[in-house]
Motif scaffolding. Structure first.
Motif, PDB file in Angstrom:
ATOM      1  N   ASN A 126       7.734  -8.946   5.560  1.00 64.18           N
ATOM      2  CA  ASN A 126       8.856 -10.075   5.447  1.00 64.18           C
ATOM      3  C   ASN A 126       8.543 -10.880   6.517  1.00 64.18           C
ATOM      4  O   ASN A 126       9.444 -11.750   6.750  1.00 64.18           O
ATOM      5  N   ALA A 127       7.352 -11.084   7.208  1.00 61.62           N
ATOM      6  CA  ALA A 127       6.974 -12.083   8.179  1.00 61.62           C
ATOM      7  C   ALA A 127       8.318 -12.302   9.247  1.00 61.62           C
ATOM      8  O   ALA A 127       8.534 -13.403   9.738  1.00 61.62           O
ATOM      9  N   ASN A 175       9.562  -4.976  10.389  1.00 53.37           N
ATOM     10  CA  ASN A 175       8.785  -5.362   9.605  1.00 53.37           C
ATOM     11  C   ASN A 175       7.368  -4.551   9.385  1.00 53.37           C
ATOM     12  O   ASN A 175       6.492  -4.896   9.893  1.00 53.37           O
ATOM     13  N   PRO A 176       7.617  -3.434   8.649  1.00 55.17           N
ATOM     14  CA  PRO A 176       6.620  -2.696   8.654  1.00 55.17           C
ATOM     15  C   PRO A 176       5.557  -3.153   7.674  1.00 55.17           C
ATOM     16  O   PRO A 176       4.349  -2.895   7.820  1.00 55.17           O
ATOM     17  N   GLY A 177       5.687  -3.719   6.771  1.00 51.60           N
ATOM     18  CA  GLY A 177       4.576  -4.218   5.717  1.00 51.60           C
ATOM     19  C   GLY A 177       4.068  -2.842   5.293  1.00 51.60           C
ATOM     20  O   GLY A 177       4.421  -1.852   5.346  1.00 51.60           O
ATOM     21  N   LEU A 209      11.053  -2.218   3.578  1.00 50.21           N
ATOM     22  CA  LEU A 209      10.165  -3.070   4.072  1.00 50.21           C
ATOM     23  C   LEU A 209      10.928  -3.947   5.150  1.00 50.21           C
ATOM     24  O   LEU A 209      10.213  -4.974   5.365  1.00 50.21           O
ATOM     25  N   GLY A 210      12.233  -3.695   5.091  1.00 43.96           N
ATOM     26  CA  GLY A 210      13.027  -4.335   6.188  1.00 43.96           C
ATOM     27  C   GLY A 210      13.714  -5.605   5.718  1.00 43.96           C
ATOM     28  O   GLY A 210      14.521  -6.035   6.638  1.00 43.96           O
ATOM     29  N   TYR A 228      11.102 -11.124  -4.245  1.00 43.88           N
ATOM     30  CA  TYR A 228      12.252 -10.588  -3.979  1.00 43.88           C
ATOM     31  C   TYR A 228      11.870  -8.878  -4.176  1.00 43.88           C
ATOM     32  O   TYR A 228      10.968  -8.765  -5.148  1.00 43.88           O
ATOM     33  N   TYR A 229      12.243  -8.321  -3.049  1.00 46.11           N
ATOM     34  CA  TYR A 229      11.741  -6.714  -3.277  1.00 46.11           C
ATOM     35  C   TYR A 229      12.942  -5.805  -2.850  1.00 46.11           C
ATOM     36  O   TYR A 229      13.828  -6.010  -2.167  1.00 46.11           O
TER      37      TYR A 229
END
Length: 173
Positions: free
Chosen positions: A148-149, A155-157, A117-118, A108-109
């Motif tokens: 976040n796949a 999904n910037p990562g 991170l989306g 969890y973020y």
């Protein structure tokens, strides 16, 4: 004669393949203890858009499930992002001193005042290269990617590059 040469070539390939298996690095050493791993890193290392300092603590279990060991961790950044995660890792030894540790985790973020991170669910893929001391502690360099796949609309990562120190929690099993 051509058939004989072909059979020798095939046999040679098989012998080379089997021999290569014996040259591969060894999986984790039996008896390694659980570890408390702490880290300090550079968050968003490749973009330099929303740089921050990353702090990390992990508990790495000593019990193996096939070739992997479970671990859990908590990461925070200087701009308020927090990531709690769990996953699996494996230690690959090159001799007695050098340890390569790939790992995969999910967690969890929360971005705090940092990079969005989306999605709240993020996946981590990591590689760590460490030196193992006589007391089994390790000092290494780690690089990992959070993404976040494509669970979210964006999904910037991000990537984190850091230094890690693993403290053995006991004599090992």
């Amino acid at each position: 004669m051509k058939t004989m040469i072909r059979l020798l070539q095939i046999s040679g390939i098989r012998i080379a393949a089997v021999s290569a298996l014996f040259l591969l690095p060894a999986p984790s050493h039996a008896g390694d203890p659980p570890f408390l791993t702490v880290g300090l890193g550079w968050y968003d290392a490749n973009r330099q858009v929303e740089e921050a300092t990353e702090f990390r603590a992990e508990y790495r279990h000593d019990k193996k499930i096939w070739i992997v060991k479970p671990f859990v961790g908590l990461m925070g950044t200087s701009d308020g992002a927090v990531y709690g995660y769990g996953g699996f890792l494996t230690d690959i030894f090159f001799g007695r001193r050098i340890v390569l540790t790939p790992s995969l985790a999910a967690g969890y973020y929360s971005n705090g005042n940092g990079r969005d991170l989306g999605h709240a669910i993020e996946f981590r893929s990591s590689i760590e290269f460490a030196y193992r001391f006589d007391d089994r502690s390790r000092l290494g360099v780690a690089f990992y990617h959070l993404s976040n796949a494509h669970l979210g609309s964006s999904n910037p990562g991000t990537e984190i590059l850091g230094v890690v120190y693993s403290i053995p929690l006991g004599p090992g099993s």
